[in-house]
Scaffold this motif. Structure first.
Motif, PDB file in Angstrom:
ATOM      1  N   PHE A  79       0.823  -1.212   0.000  1.00  0.00           N
ATOM      2  CA  PHE A  79       0.000   0.000   0.000  1.00  0.00           C
ATOM      3  C   PHE A  79       0.857   1.262   0.000  1.00  0.00           C
ATOM      4  N   ASP A  80       0.305   2.324  -0.591  1.00  0.00           N
ATOM      5  CA  ASP A  80       1.010   3.612  -0.615  1.00  0.00           C
ATOM      6  C   ASP A  80       1.172   4.180   0.788  1.00  0.00           C
ATOM      7  N   THR A  81       0.122   4.027   1.606  1.00  0.00           N
ATOM      8  CA  THR A  81       0.111   4.578   2.967  1.00  0.00           C
ATOM      9  C   THR A  81      -0.540   3.574   3.904  1.00  0.00           C
ATOM     10  N   VAL A  82      -0.011   3.474   5.120  1.00  0.00           N
ATOM     11  CA  VAL A  82      -0.610   2.627   6.149  1.00  0.00           C
ATOM     12  C   VAL A  82      -0.810   3.463   7.409  1.00  0.00           C
ATOM     13  N   ASP A  83      -2.066   3.644   7.806  1.00  0.00           N
ATOM     14  CA  ASP A  83      -2.378   4.239   9.105  1.00  0.00           C
ATOM     15  C   ASP A  83      -2.385   3.142  10.159  1.00  0.00           C
ATOM     16  N   ILE A  84      -2.152   3.534  11.404  1.00  0.00           N
ATOM     17  CA  ILE A  84      -1.980   2.552  12.476  1.00  0.00           C
ATOM     18  C   ILE A  84      -2.778   2.960  13.713  1.00  0.00           C
ATOM     19  N   ILE A  85      -3.475   1.976  14.299  1.00  0.00           N
ATOM     20  CA  ILE A  85      -4.109   2.156  15.616  1.00  0.00           C
ATOM     21  C   ILE A  85      -3.372   1.271  16.613  1.00  0.00           C
ATOM     22  N   GLU A  86      -2.966   1.847  17.730  1.00  0.00           N
ATOM     23  CA  GLU A  86      -2.308   1.079  18.790  1.00  0.00           C
ATOM     24  C   GLU A  86      -2.485   1.836  20.106  1.00  0.00           C
ATOM     25  N   PRO A  87      -3.063   1.199  21.124  1.00  0.00           N
ATOM     26  CA  PRO A  87      -3.311   1.916  22.380  1.00  0.00           C
ATOM     27  C   PRO A  87      -2.090   2.144  23.267  1.00  0.00           C
ATOM     28  N   ASP A  88      -1.077   1.278  23.140  1.00  0.00           N
ATOM     29  CA  ASP A  88       0.057   1.340  24.061  1.00  0.00           C
ATOM     30  C   ASP A  88       1.126   2.314  23.552  1.00  0.00           C
ATOM     31  N   LYS A  89       1.459   3.327  24.350  1.00  0.00           N
ATOM     32  CA  LYS A  89       2.408   4.367  23.917  1.00  0.00           C
ATOM     33  C   LYS A  89       3.788   3.799  23.609  1.00  0.00           C
ATOM     34  N   LYS A  90       4.221   2.840  24.394  1.00  0.00           N
ATOM     35  CA  LYS A  90       5.544   2.230  24.181  1.00  0.00           C
ATOM     36  C   LYS A  90       5.633   1.617  22.789  1.00  0.00           C
ATOM     37  N   PHE A  91       4.573   0.915  22.375  1.00  0.00           N
ATOM     38  CA  PHE A  91       4.551   0.312  21.042  1.00  0.00           C
ATOM     39  C   PHE A  91       4.483   1.384  19.957  1.00  0.00           C
ATOM     40  N   ASP A  93       5.585   4.350  20.038  1.00  0.00           N
ATOM     41  CA  ASP A  93       6.882   5.029  19.940  1.00  0.00           C
ATOM     42  C   ASP A  93       7.944   4.173  19.242  1.00  0.00           C
ATOM     43  N   SER A  94       7.715   2.867  19.166  1.00  0.00           N
ATOM     44  CA  SER A  94       8.719   1.967  18.575  1.00  0.00           C
ATOM     45  C   SER A  94       8.459   1.675  17.100  1.00  0.00           C
ATOM     46  N   ILE A  95       7.291   2.069  16.590  1.00  0.00           N
ATOM     47  CA  ILE A  95       6.871   1.649  15.249  1.00  0.00           C
ATOM     48  C   ILE A  95       7.784   2.172  14.147  1.00  0.00           C
ATOM     49  N   GLN A  96       8.090   3.468  14.172  1.00  0.00           N
ATOM     50  CA  GLN A  96       8.904   4.045  13.099  1.00  0.00           C
ATOM     51  C   GLN A  96      10.234   3.306  12.955  1.00  0.00           C
ATOM     52  N   GLU A  97      10.886   3.077  14.072  1.00  0.00           N
ATOM     53  CA  GLU A  97      12.189   2.405  14.035  1.00  0.00           C
ATOM     54  C   GLU A  97      12.055   0.967  13.557  1.00  0.00           C
ATOM     55  N   PHE A  98      11.027   0.256  14.052  1.00  0.00           N
ATOM     56  CA  PHE A  98      10.859  -1.149  13.682  1.00  0.00           C
ATOM     57  C   PHE A  98      10.547  -1.296  12.191  1.00  0.00           C
ATOM     58  N   VAL A  99       9.682  -0.447  11.677  1.00  0.00           N
ATOM     59  CA  VAL A  99       9.300  -0.539  10.266  1.00  0.00           C
ATOM     60  C   VAL A  99      10.479  -0.204   9.361  1.00  0.00           C
ATOM     61  N   GLY A 100      11.365   0.673   9.814  1.00  0.00           N
ATOM     62  CA  GLY A 100      12.634   0.916   9.119  1.00  0.00           C
ATOM     63  C   GLY A 100      12.483   1.514   7.729  1.00  0.00           C
ATOM     64  N   ASP A 101      12.963   0.804   6.717  1.00  0.00           N
ATOM     65  CA  ASP A 101      13.031   1.337   5.356  1.00  0.00           C
ATOM     66  C   ASP A 101      11.673   1.754   4.806  1.00  0.00           C
ATOM     67  N   ASN A 102      10.609   1.145   5.291  1.00  0.00           N
ATOM     68  CA  ASN A 102       9.269   1.467   4.805  1.00  0.00           C
ATOM     69  C   ASN A 102       8.561   2.500   5.686  1.00  0.00           C
ATOM     70  N   ARG A 103       9.308   3.155   6.570  1.00  0.00           N
ATOM     71  CA  ARG A 103       8.662   4.101   7.492  1.00  0.00           C
ATOM     72  C   ARG A 103       7.995   5.257   6.749  1.00  0.00           C
ATOM     73  N   ASN A 104       8.472   5.542   5.541  1.00  0.00           N
ATOM     74  CA  ASN A 104       7.863   6.625   4.755  1.00  0.00           C
ATOM     75  C   ASN A 104       6.443   6.287   4.318  1.00  0.00           C
ATOM     76  N   LYS A 105       6.078   5.012   4.415  1.00  0.00           N
ATOM     77  CA  LYS A 105       4.719   4.585   4.075  1.00  0.00           C
ATOM     78  C   LYS A 105       3.744   4.813   5.232  1.00  0.00           C
ATOM     79  N   ILE A 106       4.272   5.041   6.425  1.00  0.00           N
ATOM     80  CA  ILE A 106       3.406   5.196   7.593  1.00  0.00           C
ATOM     81  C   ILE A 106       2.685   6.533   7.531  1.00  0.00           C
ATOM     82  N   GLY A 107       1.367   6.481   7.672  1.00  0.00           N
ATOM     83  CA  GLY A 107       0.553   7.690   7.687  1.00  0.00           C
ATOM     84  C   GLY A 107       0.322   8.151   9.111  1.00  0.00           C
ATOM     85  N   LYS A 108      -0.928   8.151   9.538  1.00  0.00           N
ATOM     86  CA  LYS A 108      -1.268   8.590  10.885  1.00  0.00           C
ATOM     87  C   LYS A 108      -1.093   7.467  11.893  1.00  0.00           C
TER      88      LYS A 108
END
Length: 230
Positions: A79-91, A93-108
């Motif tokens: 997908f061009d963009t992926v939005d994410i729902i996650e209730p836990d702040k720790k998780f 905060d870790s998403i951008q780093e974990f997704v890595g090379d595809n972090r530019n695909k992350i939307g909201k």
């Protein structure tokens, strides 16, 4: 009495607050099944994207995303963009780093529980995996209705969940979640006015764990539930 109404949201939140933001953490010690899981999900997603009137691949929603495992390995490559729902702040905060090379695909990034999430846009694919057992039946039906209403033209709602072999709802007191039987999910989908267009059982998982099923759901304009196995 419906056992799913014994779910305690506060207890579940406290449980996940103590879980490390790692692959093994979010998979409850079963990190080793991630590759096989993604392979099964990828085949299922490809089958959905090849149907007549298939959803577009502009934007997807990853629900209860944890550290972004589904986003990284399944949704972002497609997908061009992926939005994410996650209730836990720790998780979150870790998403951008974990997704890595595809972090530019992350939307909201929505830090929200599923039961209180209100979509403000529509999505081509909404992916729910190993998260619906944390919702009471009443909240689950309401949540699925929200997802149904947030689907774009030809959009598809995907559910991938454990199901019981006993035919009964089974409660896990540790994280305050339930595992529902297949029949119960089909009833819930119907109540949420969703129709199955595809259904598939995950293969190659280790023995001794719950069977896992994938469902592709679309808004149901009638009372019929048409389902095609893949």
């Amino acid at each position: 009495m419906n056992e799913s109404n014994n779910i305690n949201y506060k207890k579940a939140s406290e449980y996940w607050a103590e879980i490390p933001a790692t692959l093994d953490g979010v998979l409850g010690g079963f990190g080793f099944i991630s590759d096989v899981d993604i392979e099964g999900s990828s085949l299922f997603l490809k089958s959905i994207l090849s149907i007549d009137k298939a959803p577009e691949t502009k934007i997807a929603l990853d629900c209860g995303a944890g550290i972004g495992r589904i986003t990284k390995y399944l949704l972002a490559p497609v997908f061009d963009t992926v939005d994410i729902i996650e209730p836990d702040k720790k998780f979150i905060d870790s998403i951008q780093e974990f997704v890595g090379d595809n972090r530019n695909k992350i939307g909201k990034l929505y830090q929200s529980s599923l039961q209180s999430f209100q979509p403000d846009k529509t999505y081509d694919v909404i992916w729910n995996q190993w998260v619906l057992g944390y919702l009471t039946e009443c909240d689950l039906i309401s949540y699925l209705e929200c997802c149904r209403n947030a689907l774009s033209r030809n959009g598809v709602l995907i559910v991938k969940e454990n199901v019981t072999s006993s035919g009964k709802i089974e409660m896990d007191e540790t994280d305050s979640s339930v595992t529902r039987p297949l029949k119960q999910y089909l009833k819930i989908f119907k109540l949420a006015k969703l129709k199955r267009i595809k259904q598939c059982k995950q293969t190659n998982f280790p023995s001794g764990i719950y069977p896992v099923y994938m469902f592709a759901l679309v808004p149901n304009e009638s009372d019929n539930d048409t389902q095609e196995d893949v």
